[in-house]
Design an enzyme around this catalytic site. Structure first.
Site, short mmCIF file in Angstrom:
data_model
loop_
_atom_site.label_atom_id
_atom_site.label_comp_id
_atom_site.label_asym_id
_atom_site.label_seq_id
_atom_site.Cartn_x
_atom_site.Cartn_y
_atom_site.Cartn_z
N ARG A 265 -2.13 10.75 7.56
CA ARG A 265 -2.44 10.12 6.08
C ARG A 265 -3.53 10.26 5.40
O ARG A 265 -3.51 10.03 4.15
CB ARG A 265 -1.87 8.76 6.11
CG ARG A 265 -0.49 8.62 6.72
CD ARG A 265 -0.10 7.07 6.90
NE ARG A 265 0.00 6.36 5.79
CZ ARG A 265 -0.49 4.94 5.74
NH1 ARG A 265 -0.65 4.37 6.76
NH2 ARG A 265 -0.29 4.27 4.79
N GLU B 80 0.89 -1.23 -0.02
CA GLU B 80 0.05 -0.02 -0.16
C GLU B 80 0.93 1.16 -0.02
O GLU B 80 1.98 1.26 0.47
CB GLU B 80 -0.97 -0.08 1.20
CG GLU B 80 -0.14 0.24 2.67
CD GLU B 80 -1.16 0.54 3.60
OE1 GLU B 80 -1.74 1.46 3.91
OE2 GLU B 80 -1.54 -0.80 4.29
N HIS C 233 -10.63 4.48 2.54
CA HIS C 233 -9.85 3.82 3.50
C HIS C 233 -10.19 2.18 3.59
O HIS C 233 -10.46 1.83 4.39
CB HIS C 233 -9.89 4.25 4.84
CG HIS C 233 -8.65 3.82 5.92
ND1 HIS C 233 -8.86 2.86 6.70
CD2 HIS C 233 -7.26 4.17 5.61
CE1 HIS C 233 -7.93 2.71 7.45
NE2 HIS C 233 -6.64 3.26 6.70
N ARG D 294 -5.51 5.76 -0.68
CA ARG D 294 -4.31 4.90 -1.00
C ARG D 294 -4.58 4.34 -2.20
O ARG D 294 -5.19 4.17 -2.95
CB ARG D 294 -4.52 3.86 0.29
CG ARG D 294 -4.57 3.90 1.44
CD ARG D 294 -3.20 4.32 2.12
NE ARG D 294 -3.36 4.53 3.37
CZ ARG D 294 -3.58 5.39 4.20
NH1 ARG D 294 -4.22 6.55 3.41
NH2 ARG D 294 -3.81 5.65 5.30
#
Length: 111
Positions: free
Chosen positions: A79, A68, A102, A83
């Site tokens: 963060r 990831e 997420h 992703r």
């Protein structure tokens, strides 16, 4: 009896039919996608770590297949939720997937 959440996730694990083109990614996603194929350098120490696919939304492979990478969100000090998850070799992945939520959903990145 209706299937529970775990069964529903399992039934969709191999069905990654939603796609997103590289040009449709947020600018930071396009940049991260390019960095992945260059082998870095990456800003976050978490970039390139093993992704366990515990959600079972991506096609099943042995642990260590997926990695990831953080797609930065402007204005956040953490963060965030975006992703890119890639499977295969780090610089030459077999497939990459984008999630903006997420790991709740994924779209396969296509050229």
């Amino acid at each position: 009896m209706a299937p529970g959440p775990a069964q529903s996730r399992q039934n969709t694990s191999a069905d990654i039919s939603a796609t997103i083109r590289v040009a449709e990614l947020p600018q930071q996603g396009e940049q991260m996608y390019a960095l992945i194929h260059q082998g870095g350098p990456f800003a976050s120490e978490k970039d390139g770590v093993i992704f366990g696919n515990r959600e079972r939304l991506l096609p099943p492979f042995k642990r260590g297949y997926y990695r990831e990478y953080t797609v930065p969100t402007p204005g956040l000090w953490h963060r965030g939720t975006r992703r890119i998850v890639c499977g295969g070799m780090p610089k030459t992945p077999d497939a990459c997937y984008y999630t903006a939520d997420h790991y709740a959903s994924f779209r396969k990145i296509v050229p």
